[in-house]
Scaffold this motif. Structure first.
Motif, PDB file in Angstrom:
ATOM      1  N   LEU A 134      73.832 -18.202  45.359  1.00 58.75           N
ATOM      2  CA  LEU A 134      72.928 -17.642  46.373  1.00 58.75           C
ATOM      3  C   LEU A 134      71.529 -17.426  45.792  1.00 58.75           C
ATOM      4  CD1 LEU A 134      75.298 -15.146  48.246  1.00 58.75           C
ATOM      5  CD2 LEU A 134      74.507 -17.388  49.019  1.00 58.75           C
ATOM      6  N   SER A 135      71.469 -16.992  44.532  1.00 56.48           N
ATOM      7  CA  SER A 135      70.156 -16.818  43.882  1.00 56.48           C
ATOM      8  C   SER A 135      69.472 -18.176  43.733  1.00 56.48           C
ATOM      9  CB  SER A 135      70.309 -16.170  42.504  1.00 56.48           C
ATOM     10  OG  SER A 135      70.973 -14.936  42.627  1.00 56.48           O
ATOM     11  N   ALA A 136      70.258 -19.187  43.346  1.00 63.13           N
ATOM     12  CA  ALA A 136      69.697 -20.532  43.199  1.00 63.13           C
ATOM     13  C   ALA A 136      69.226 -21.059  44.555  1.00 63.13           C
ATOM     14  CB  ALA A 136      70.735 -21.474  42.595  1.00 63.13           C
ATOM     15  N   LEU A 137      70.002 -20.793  45.612  1.00 59.15           N
ATOM     16  CA  LEU A 137      69.623 -21.237  46.961  1.00 59.15           C
ATOM     17  C   LEU A 137      68.259 -20.652  47.346  1.00 59.15           C
ATOM     18  CD1 LEU A 137      70.165 -22.335  49.873  1.00 59.15           C
ATOM     19  CD2 LEU A 137      71.445 -20.229  50.304  1.00 59.15           C
ATOM     20  N   ARG A 138      68.117 -19.339  47.095  1.00 60.13           N
ATOM     21  CA  ARG A 138      66.851 -18.670  47.456  1.00 60.13           C
ATOM     22  C   ARG A 138      65.669 -19.376  46.775  1.00 60.13           C
ATOM     23  NH1 ARG A 138      68.084 -13.893  45.773  1.00 60.13           N
ATOM     24  NH2 ARG A 138      68.641 -12.906  47.740  1.00 60.13           N
ATOM     25  N   THR A 139      65.824 -19.665  45.480  1.00 60.60           N
ATOM     26  CA  THR A 139      64.726 -20.281  44.721  1.00 60.60           C
ATOM     27  C   THR A 139      64.474 -21.717  45.180  1.00 60.60           C
ATOM     28  OG1 THR A 139      65.308 -18.913  42.832  1.00 60.60           O
ATOM     29  CG2 THR A 139      63.904 -20.813  42.386  1.00 60.60           C
ATOM     30  N   ILE A 140      65.541 -22.487  45.349  1.00 62.71           N
ATOM     31  CA  ILE A 140      65.365 -23.893  45.740  1.00 62.71           C
ATOM     32  C   ILE A 140      64.672 -23.989  47.104  1.00 62.71           C
ATOM     33  CG2 ILE A 140      66.596 -26.005  46.449  1.00 62.71           C
ATOM     34  CD1 ILE A 140      68.701 -25.318  44.264  1.00 62.71           C
ATOM     35  N   LYS A 141      65.091 -23.141  48.070  1.00 62.61           N
ATOM     36  CA  LYS A 141      64.494 -23.211  49.411  1.00 62.61           C
ATOM     37  C   LYS A 141      63.034 -22.743  49.396  1.00 62.61           C
ATOM     38  CE  LYS A 141      66.101 -24.503  52.766  1.00 62.61           C
ATOM     39  NZ  LYS A 141      66.168 -25.889  53.291  1.00 62.61           N
ATOM     40  N   SER A 142      62.718 -21.798  48.485  1.00 59.45           N
ATOM     41  CA  SER A 142      61.318 -21.349  48.439  1.00 59.45           C
ATOM     42  C   SER A 142      60.432 -22.390  47.760  1.00 59.45           C
ATOM     43  CB  SER A 142      61.201 -19.988  47.737  1.00 59.45           C
ATOM     44  OG  SER A 142      61.522 -20.138  46.377  1.00 59.45           O
ATOM     45  N   MET A 143      60.988 -23.112  46.782  1.00 61.48           N
ATOM     46  CA  MET A 143      60.189 -24.127  46.078  1.00 61.48           C
ATOM     47  C   MET A 143      60.164 -25.459  46.821  1.00 61.48           C
ATOM     48  SD  MET A 143      61.531 -23.418  42.184  1.00 61.48           S
ATOM     49  CE  MET A 143      60.614 -24.721  41.397  1.00 61.48           C
ATOM     50  N   HIS A 144      61.297 -25.795  47.459  1.00 60.34           N
ATOM     51  CA  HIS A 144      61.422 -27.113  48.104  1.00 60.34           C
ATOM     52  C   HIS A 144      62.058 -26.929  49.480  1.00 60.34           C
ATOM     53  CE1 HIS A 144      60.812 -28.509  43.999  1.00 60.34           C
ATOM     54  NE2 HIS A 144      61.861 -27.806  43.615  1.00 60.34           N
ATOM     55  N   PRO A 145      61.312 -26.444  50.466  1.00 61.55           N
ATOM     56  CA  PRO A 145      61.912 -26.148  51.775  1.00 61.55           C
ATOM     57  C   PRO A 145      62.569 -27.348  52.447  1.00 61.55           C
ATOM     58  CG  PRO A 145      59.646 -25.335  51.637  1.00 61.55           C
ATOM     59  CD  PRO A 145      59.884 -26.150  50.422  1.00 61.55           C
ATOM     60  N   SER A 146      62.118 -28.557  52.097  1.00 62.06           N
ATOM     61  CA  SER A 146      62.673 -29.723  52.798  1.00 62.06           C
ATOM     62  C   SER A 146      64.040 -30.139  52.252  1.00 62.06           C
ATOM     63  CB  SER A 146      61.699 -30.901  52.718  1.00 62.06           C
ATOM     64  OG  SER A 146      61.560 -31.298  51.375  1.00 62.06           O
ATOM     65  N   ILE A 147      64.419 -29.649  51.107  1.00 63.53           N
ATOM     66  CA  ILE A 147      65.738 -30.007  50.571  1.00 63.53           C
ATOM     67  C   ILE A 147      66.802 -29.240  51.349  1.00 63.53           C
ATOM     68  CG2 ILE A 147      67.286 -29.889  48.570  1.00 63.53           C
ATOM     69  CD1 ILE A 147      64.907 -30.235  46.733  1.00 63.53           C
ATOM     70  N   GLU A 148      67.781 -29.974  51.878  1.00 67.47           N
ATOM     71  CA  GLU A 148      68.896 -29.327  52.576  1.00 67.47           C
ATOM     72  C   GLU A 148      69.911 -28.862  51.531  1.00 67.47           C
ATOM     73  OE1 GLU A 148      68.851 -28.581  55.578  1.00 67.47           O
ATOM     74  OE2 GLU A 148      67.688 -30.066  56.683  1.00 67.47           O
TER      75      GLU A 148
END
Lengths: 277, 134
Positions: free
Chosen positions: B66-80
């Motif tokens: 969940l922590s990784a999800l938060r970071t990935i979506k904030s850095m790369h919003p287009s990645i599903e």
């Protein structure tokens, strides 16, 4: 497959998408009382207590209820009661999706019936548990779901024997992996097995041929099976309104005390060991 | 020809990575561009490999999913990002994952048809996005 909440089921069925569920969750957050609000409403805490708990959460990453218990504002029993009240009083995700217009009101009943039918595979009966395990709600799910998952995941037929006091590690235990379930009460669940059972389980969980199965993958496969079993047990407990967490597999599990559940399995030998902490 | 989808797999279990690799091996026009064993590795590889889809475990040693999800979506919003986890059926975890931007939360044992369907949904969304950008 597996225990799921209604939102996931509806996405799987193509009824809604993730953005609809996200919107429904926002509506639920606005409509549903917080744990602190409910604890105050039922006289277990004061506004001042709740403010102190919220302030303490800024320094320690603990859910509100666990922090309130740690600070002595709620007993474990009161926390369980408030969590269950919160679960029964909350706006359900299905209703929220209807309110938002993503599901027709007269279709919701049909979808709920389909969801219940899908999840019926994970219904369990109440077990006659030893006194020390009675209050550990995850226990019945581990014990009851174990043979079902062994059959489904690994096609290993299994029957669960009685729950006996643990006296010594089983002499066949060549691989032993455990997971920890934490919440109001702690439970460690270990799967002890001989190599034949462990290899059969590892091959089934990985889909690898025996020649491709490296030695370290055997314990990893047993750990993954236990992780799947534990994840579904924990998910089922949270559906009852309780808050529990599953930790990652421990590959150096030490069997010390607790209770042992013998398994009659079609391949090799295995047992489940349950300990409280 | 269908739009090729690049997928990053993240799980602390080699068994699960092997299982996902086997399931996705049967999907056409899909490439597995990396595998990570924890949340920190997931963030690093998402940045380097720029996948269209990340299949991300929740319970992992070190930085959790969940922590990784938060970071990935904030850095790369287009990645599903789809969470694939044994605790996927835990309503608290699933709700948190959706709030943080997950496109789906899948429990275990895996259902290969559901994973294949997820990939096709992501492919369709990426194709629409590509057309909009053209």
């Amino acid at each position: 497959m597996g225990v799921k909440f209604l939102g996931q089921f509806l996405i799987d069925q193509g009824e809604v998408d993730a953005s609809h569920v996200r919107e429904a969750l926002e509506r639920m957050e606005d409509a549903n009382p917080t744990l602190g609000e409910l604890a105050i409403r039922h006289g277990y805490m004061t506004q001042r207590d709740a403010a102190q708990v919220s302030a303490a959460q800024r320094n320690e990453d603990l859910p509100f209820g666990d922090m309130a218990v740690e600070m002595g504002f709620l007993t474990s029993e009161e926390l369980v009661e408030v969590l269950q009240r919160q679960s029964t009083q909350r706006l359900p995700v299905g209703e929220a999706l209807v309110q938002l217009g993503y599901i027709e009101p007269d279709r919701l009943g049909t979808l709920l019936d389909a969801y219940k039918a899908d999840q019926a595979a994970y219904d369990v009966v109440e077990l006659d548990l030893p006194d020390g395990l009675v209050n550990h709600r995850a226990t019945k799910y581990f014990v009851e779901l174990l043979p079902r998952f062994l059959t489904r995941v690994a096609r290993i037929e299994a029957k669960v024997g009685g729950i006996e006091a643990f006296t010594a590690p089983p002499d066949f235990a060549e691989v032993c992996v455990s997971v920890h379930v934490t919440g109001v009460r702690g439970l460690e669940v270990a799967l002890a097995a001989d190599n034949d059972f462990a290899e059969a389980l590892a091959m089934a969980t990985s889909g690898l041929a025996p020649s491709d199965l490296e030695p370290e993958m055997v314990a990893d496969g047993v750990g993954e099976f236990l992780n799947v079993l534990g994840g579904n047990a924990v998910s089922a407990v949270t559906q009852e309104g309780l808050r529990v967490e599953l930790g990652p597999p421990d590959y150096d599990a030490r069997l010390a005390d607790g209770w042992i559940v013998e398994l009659a399995v079609g391949t090799g030998r295995a047992a489940l060991v349950l300990s409280t902490f | 020809m269908a739009r090729k989808i690049n997928v990053l797999l993240v799980d602390d279990s080699r068994t699960v990575l092997a299982q996902l690799e086997r399931i996705l091996g049967g999907v056409e026009d899909l490439a597995i561009v990396g595998m990570a064993r924890d949340g920190a590795g997931a963030i690093r590889m998402a940045t380097e490999a720029k996948p269209e889809l990340v299949l991300l475990d929740i319970v992992m040693q070190g930085l959790d999913g969940l922590s990784a999800l938060r970071t990935i979506k904030s850095m790369h919003p287009s990645i599903e990002v789809a969470m694939v986890s044994s605790v996927g059926g835990d309503a608290h975890k699933a709700e948190e994952a959706f709030r943080l931007g997950a496109c789906q939360v899948l429990g275990k044992p895996f259902d290969s048809e559901v994973i294949e369907s997820l990939v096709e949904n992501v492919r369709a969304a990426v194709e629409i996005r590509d057309e909009g950008a053209a």
